[in-house]
Design a protein around this motif. Sequence first.
Motif, mmCIF file in Angstrom:
data_model
loop_
_atom_site.group_PDB
_atom_site.id
_atom_site.type_symbol
_atom_site.label_atom_id
_atom_site.label_comp_id
_atom_site.label_asym_id
_atom_site.label_seq_id
_atom_site.Cartn_x
_atom_site.Cartn_y
_atom_site.Cartn_z
ATOM 1 N N TYR A 124 2.642 7.171 10.731
ATOM 2 C CA TYR A 124 1.711 5.860 9.993
ATOM 3 C C TYR A 124 1.442 4.524 10.283
ATOM 4 O O TYR A 124 0.688 3.567 10.139
ATOM 5 N N TRP A 166 0.554 -6.599 11.735
ATOM 6 C CA TRP A 166 -0.048 -5.178 11.358
ATOM 7 C C TRP A 166 0.186 -3.940 11.274
ATOM 8 O O TRP A 166 0.495 -3.252 10.706
ATOM 9 N N ARG A 169 2.425 -4.656 8.391
ATOM 10 C CA ARG A 169 2.303 -4.544 7.475
ATOM 11 C C ARG A 169 2.324 -2.545 7.401
ATOM 12 O O ARG A 169 2.608 -2.203 5.850
ATOM 13 N N ALA A 170 2.245 -1.995 8.143
ATOM 14 C CA ALA A 170 2.346 -0.158 8.418
ATOM 15 C C ALA A 170 2.684 0.224 7.812
ATOM 16 O O ALA A 170 3.301 0.457 6.944
ATOM 17 N N SER A 173 4.405 -0.233 4.212
ATOM 18 C CA SER A 173 3.408 0.665 3.165
ATOM 19 C C SER A 173 3.764 1.552 3.177
ATOM 20 O O SER A 173 3.564 2.344 2.443
ATOM 21 N N ALA A 180 -1.317 -0.095 -0.063
ATOM 22 C CA ALA A 180 -2.428 0.455 0.933
ATOM 23 C C ALA A 180 -3.791 0.756 0.434
ATOM 24 O O ALA A 180 -2.844 1.555 -0.716
ATOM 25 N N PRO A 181 -4.914 0.532 0.351
ATOM 26 C CA PRO A 181 -4.879 -0.793 1.801
ATOM 27 C C PRO A 181 -4.335 -2.274 1.593
ATOM 28 O O PRO A 181 -4.314 -2.909 0.084
ATOM 29 N N ILE A 182 -4.873 -2.575 1.864
ATOM 30 C CA ILE A 182 -4.019 -4.324 1.946
ATOM 31 C C ILE A 182 -5.536 -5.437 1.628
ATOM 32 O O ILE A 182 -6.562 -4.910 2.078
#
Length: 272
Positions: A124, A166, A169-170, A173, A180-182
């Motif tokens: 992911y 990023w 963030r991934a 999540s 997710a999604p942001i």
Amino acid sequence: MRIYELGDGVPETAVVGSVHGDEPCGERAIERLVSSDPTVKRPIKLIVANEKALESGVRYLDEDLNRAFPGDPDADTHERQLAHNLVRELRGTTVLSLHSTQSYAEPFALVDEIDAVSRAICPYLPMEHLVETGPFSDGRLIEHAHTIEVECGLQGSERAITNAYWITRAFLSATGALPAPIEGDVEPPLSLHRRDDDDVTVFHMLDQIPKQPAETYEVFVDNFERVAPGDQFAAADGERYNADTEFYPVLLSAYGYEDVFGYAADCLGTLA
């Protein structure tokens, strides 16, 4: 150490940035995330590790922090004491450690060994390569259970900073800490998009590639691309280095390390 905690409860997910003071991408990603005041589904711990080295703009003060784990509270060096304190802060968490490199512009992940956590999270993350460091994990944070280290891009580049944010963030999540999604945020750069059917190619480090003392070094191959037996892959003061056997270069660069070009790896296959 600078520590932030987001959300209520005991964090089971952590992000560590700037283990090395000359790699500011982790700190910048953490500060951007904190300032965005994200909606948190599970509590998160965010740590800017080697603040003193970061302030001085050097890789480390006394010794390489990423070779000093698990540390020692009574050590004579700043980094070995810091390693002990950092391990204590990370106990019981799944960890993302953010780094940058002089050898490769695209993000890739490293783990001590492929386990259930890396299998669950790495597909992911917006990257194509995962490296199992195996015998070369000594003293590194990835020896800590459930830790994924990511090289976010070229050291000192704006792209590495953007990638680090990023990737964070991934990761958050994927671990269920952020939704997710942001929502309400800009889209990540196209270079960080991966299709759902893209597999992660897995490599296993086999050996270091030493280099002799010289004035100039050159590298002629690309990281993660096969080097065939007999291929010239590097030179030191014009003296050629040719491959004895097939290998895949990892962290290979002319000046990234003092006494090695990087690592030779085997390709194990893919992680869906």
